[in-house]
Enzyme design. Structure first.
Site, PDB file in Angstrom:
ATOM      1  N   CYS A 105      -5.063  31.648   5.781  1.00  0.00           N
ATOM      2  CA  CYS A 105      -5.141  30.676   4.686  1.00  0.00           C
ATOM      3  C   CYS A 105      -6.579  30.246   4.385  1.00  0.00           C
ATOM      4  CB  CYS A 105      -4.280  29.457   5.008  1.00  0.00           C
ATOM      5  SG  CYS A 105      -2.597  29.906   5.439  1.00  0.00           S
ATOM      6  N   HIS A 159      -6.621  23.499   1.054  1.00  0.00           N
ATOM      7  CA  HIS A 159      -5.521  24.463   1.182  1.00  0.00           C
ATOM      8  C   HIS A 159      -4.212  23.684   1.066  1.00  0.00           C
ATOM      9  CE1 HIS A 159      -2.713  27.295   2.602  1.00  0.00           C
ATOM     10  NE2 HIS A 159      -2.668  26.888   3.852  1.00  0.00           N
ATOM     11  N   ASN A 202       3.223  26.441   0.257  1.00  0.00           N
ATOM     12  CA  ASN A 202       2.020  27.000   0.868  1.00  0.00           C
ATOM     13  C   ASN A 202       1.930  28.483   0.490  1.00  0.00           C
ATOM     14  OD1 ASN A 202       0.127  28.144   2.569  1.00  0.00           O
ATOM     15  ND2 ASN A 202       0.793  27.037   4.402  1.00  0.00           N
TER      16      ASN A 202
HETATM   17  N1  COA Z   1      15.053  20.670   7.732  1.00  0.00           N
HETATM   18  C1  COA Z   1      15.625  19.696   8.449  1.00  0.00           C
HETATM   19  N2  COA Z   1      15.281  19.434   9.736  1.00  0.00           N
HETATM   20  C2  COA Z   1      14.297  20.193  10.271  1.00  0.00           C
HETATM   21  C3  COA Z   1      13.677  21.214   9.577  1.00  0.00           C
HETATM   22  C4  COA Z   1      14.082  21.444   8.261  1.00  0.00           C
HETATM   23  N3  COA Z   1      13.533  22.409   7.474  1.00  0.00           N
HETATM   24  N4  COA Z   1      12.747  21.789  10.359  1.00  0.00           N
HETATM   25  C5  COA Z   1      12.788  21.141  11.536  1.00  0.00           C
HETATM   26  N5  COA Z   1      13.755  20.172  11.483  1.00  0.00           N
HETATM   27  C6  COA Z   1      14.137  19.250  12.512  1.00  0.00           C
HETATM   28  C7  COA Z   1      13.796  19.740  13.903  1.00  0.00           C
HETATM   29  O1  COA Z   1      14.781  20.587  14.410  1.00  0.00           O
HETATM   30  C8  COA Z   1      13.669  18.458  14.649  1.00  0.00           C
HETATM   31  O2  COA Z   1      14.958  17.999  14.962  1.00  0.00           O
HETATM   32  P1  COA Z   1      15.253  17.302  16.388  1.00  0.00           P
HETATM   33  O3  COA Z   1      14.392  16.086  16.392  1.00  0.00           O
HETATM   34  O4  COA Z   1      16.704  17.047  16.324  1.00  0.00           O
HETATM   35  O5  COA Z   1      14.856  18.320  17.406  1.00  0.00           O
HETATM   36  C9  COA Z   1      13.099  17.492  13.634  1.00  0.00           C
HETATM   37  O6  COA Z   1      13.402  18.056  12.350  1.00  0.00           O
HETATM   38  C10 COA Z   1      11.604  17.327  13.761  1.00  0.00           C
HETATM   39  O7  COA Z   1      11.024  18.620  13.855  1.00  0.00           O
HETATM   40  P2  COA Z   1       9.509  18.829  14.024  1.00  0.00           P
HETATM   41  O8  COA Z   1       9.211  20.294  14.165  1.00  0.00           O
HETATM   42  O9  COA Z   1       9.020  17.901  15.089  1.00  0.00           O
HETATM   43  O10 COA Z   1       9.004  18.326  12.603  1.00  0.00           O
HETATM   44  P3  COA Z   1       7.542  17.979  12.165  1.00  0.00           P
HETATM   45  O11 COA Z   1       7.442  16.581  11.771  1.00  0.00           O
HETATM   46  O12 COA Z   1       6.519  18.513  13.110  1.00  0.00           O
HETATM   47  O13 COA Z   1       7.439  18.832  10.826  1.00  0.00           O
HETATM   48  C11 COA Z   1       6.462  20.840  10.001  1.00  0.00           C
HETATM   49  C12 COA Z   1       7.507  20.254  10.872  1.00  0.00           C
HETATM   50  C13 COA Z   1       6.509  22.352  10.078  1.00  0.00           C
HETATM   51  C14 COA Z   1       6.685  20.418   8.558  1.00  0.00           C
HETATM   52  C15 COA Z   1       5.068  20.320  10.475  1.00  0.00           C
HETATM   53  O14 COA Z   1       4.935  20.541  11.848  1.00  0.00           O
HETATM   54  C16 COA Z   1       3.928  20.954   9.782  1.00  0.00           C
HETATM   55  O15 COA Z   1       3.722  20.766   8.592  1.00  0.00           O
HETATM   56  N6  COA Z   1       3.083  21.704  10.506  1.00  0.00           N
HETATM   57  C17 COA Z   1       1.958  22.401   9.909  1.00  0.00           C
HETATM   58  C18 COA Z   1       2.456  23.606   9.207  1.00  0.00           C
HETATM   59  C19 COA Z   1       1.424  24.245   8.356  1.00  0.00           C
HETATM   60  O16 COA Z   1       0.784  23.616   7.561  1.00  0.00           O
HETATM   61  N7  COA Z   1       1.296  25.557   8.498  1.00  0.00           N
HETATM   62  C20 COA Z   1       0.491  26.374   7.712  1.00  0.00           C
HETATM   63  C21 COA Z   1      -0.922  26.256   8.079  1.00  0.00           C
HETATM   64  S1  COA Z   1      -1.827  27.354   7.148  1.00  0.00           S
END
Ligand code: COA
Length: 416
Positions: free
Chosen positions: A136, A275, A305
């Site tokens: 990215c 980004h 993204n």
């Molecule tokens: N819909 C509903 N629930 C979801 C879900 C979805 N799409 N994805 C995960 N969950 C759930 C999980 O299972 C978890 O449930 P639990 O508490 O019962 O175990 C809960 O939501 C929290 O999950 P978590 O992974 O801790 O969420 P988060 O707040 O970290 O958000 C992302 C997840 C991916 C949105 C976040 O980590 C993120 O944005 N990371 C960076 C990603 C990024 O930018 N990548 C590209 C870089 S170039």
């Protein structure tokens, strides 16, 4: 630009003669363009695919919908369309291009490069072309590579593209990743000038110790040859929390570092184009830099993204919306797999004018059409030329033998 002649005698006795620019040039962005597939995938559509819902996606990412490439659309076709739009704005010909860089994590082939294919489709006869792999961060890396070539006088005009078809490498059963990404392409044309401005400073960084936090395994990866390879081939794997922590740590600091190189402060910035990964990550830009949230451009809600395509896609929209004006200082910051990150500061100089009715518009269409005709002709010519005398003899012998066999089979009494 003033040039000075340079010559040096080699140990072999031969003398190199060359010219070098006396002064550094400036690399300005003179064209911008984007291409997004028309197929829209909303959060409601995703609810039918994985266990998720609109509220969760909006609250955690700010994404409402993303674009998905149709079967006939490829990374190359999206990149080519974005490039053509950028050439329209710059009002230059494909044959004016010296270099094409495509930043992508989803090329059609490992080789040839997407850039070479775009070069052919555009008919950019004198351009060098290569793909750049920095996930990215790729577009900002590419911008700096092209700007460096222009500033040192090696080339004059470059096309930098970010293009992705991430929908083809998503694990559509993994709700942690498939809700985040989308397809698209964006492009920028850079040109050399003696007028100060353009790309002023850049920070390019990598921390490969975090390589396994965001991966897309392909041929020869350890996931392929190790029995216990954890991740599926050609599918994105992401440690969401880890990437989130990394991104929020570097997103503001890298802009500060790029500003420091030229003695500027965050307050000098008119707009930041980060980004477009996640609205919550982008919110850290205004927090860290202590600038108004309105100064941070976001279109993540509409495209998700799009990896290397996200910054040029946002840039094209921002300029067309009048958010960037001549004299403005803008920052771009990318981060992602590698881990890599990159920030650049640009003094904007171009007006958002579209010059489709210019004389060059007709010449551009002519060059595209010529490229379409030249392609099959060159292929056939190459095939003919590749047949060496030995190949001709072997082929002729094969034809004669086949004829003799057929004749023998048809002669009476052969089937007894
Ligand atoms: N819909 C509903 N629930 C979801 C879900 C979805 N799409 N994805 C995960 N969950 C759930 C999980 O299972 C978890 O449930 P639990 O508490 O019962 O175990 C809960 O939501 C929290 O999950 P978590 O992974 O801790 O969420 P988060 O707040 O970290 O958000 C992302 C997840 C991916 C949105 C976040 O980590 C993120 O944005 N990371 C960076 C990603 C990024 O930018 N990548 C590209 C870089 S170039």
């Amino acid at each position: 630009m003033a040039q000075h002649a340079y010559s040096r005698r080699l140990p072999s006795g031969r003398v190199i003669h060359t010219t070098r620019p006396r002064d550094m040039r400036y690399a300005h962005i003179v064209g911008w363009g984007m291409e997004a597939p028309s197929q829209v995938l909303t959060n409601a559509d995703l609810e039918a695919i994985v266990d998720t819902n609109d509220e969760w996606i909006m609250a955690r990412t700010g994404i409402k919908e993303r674009r998905i490439a149709e079967q006939r659309e490829t990374t190359t076709s999206l990149a080519t369309r974005a490039a053509q739009n950028a050439l329209d704005i710059a009002d230059i010909l494909p044959s004016d291009l010296d270099l094409i860089i495509v930043a992508t994590a989803t090329p059609e082939y490992i080789f040839p490069s997407t850039a070479s294919m775009v070069q052919d489709y555009l008919g950019a006869k004198k351009a060098g072309a290569f793909d750049l792999s920095a996930a990215c961060s790729g577009f900002v890396y590419g911008l700096q590579m092209a700007a460096g070539q222009i500033q040192t006088g090696v080339i004059n005009t470059a096309l930098v593209i970010g293009a992705e078809t991430l929908s083809r490498v998503l694990d559509w059963s993994d709700r942690g990743t498939c809700i985040l990404f989308g397809d698209g392409a964006g492009a920028a044309v850079l040109q050399g000038s003696d007028k100060p401005g353009g790309v002023l400073s850049s920070v390019l960084r990598s921390d490969g110790s975090g390589w396994d936090m965001l991966t897309l395994p392909t041929v020869s990866s350890r996931d392929t040859y190790l029995q216990d390879g954890e991740h599926e081939m050609h599918r994105i794997y992401m440690d969401g929390k880890g990437v989130y922590r990394f991104a929020t740590r570097i997103i503001g600091d890298s802009i500060k570092q790029a500003l420091q190189q030229i003695g500027l402060e965050p307050a000098d910035l008119s707009l930041v184009i980060p980004h477009q990964a996640n609205q919550r990550i982008m919110d850290y830009v205004s927090k860290t830099l202590k600038i108004a949230p309105e100064k941070v451009y976001s279109n993540v809600a509409n495209y998700g993204n799009t990896s290397a395509a996200s910054i040029p896609l946002a840039l094209a929209e921002a300029v067309e919306a009048g958010r960037v004006r001549p004299g403005d200082l803008i920052a771009m910051v990318g981060f992602g797999g590698g881990l890599t990150w990159a920030a650049t500061i640009i003094e904007w100089s171009a007006l958002p004018t579209r010059s489709t009715l210019s004389v060059n518009w007709g010449r551009r269409q002519g060059e595209y059409a010529l490229a379409g005709v030249r392609r099959p002709l060159k292929r056939w010519w190459r095939r003919l030329m590749l047949l060496s005398p030995t190949t001709w003899i072997v082929t002729a012998r094969r034809i004669l033998t086949r004829r003799r066999l057929r004749k023998a089979q048809n002669e009476p009494g052969q089937d007894q």
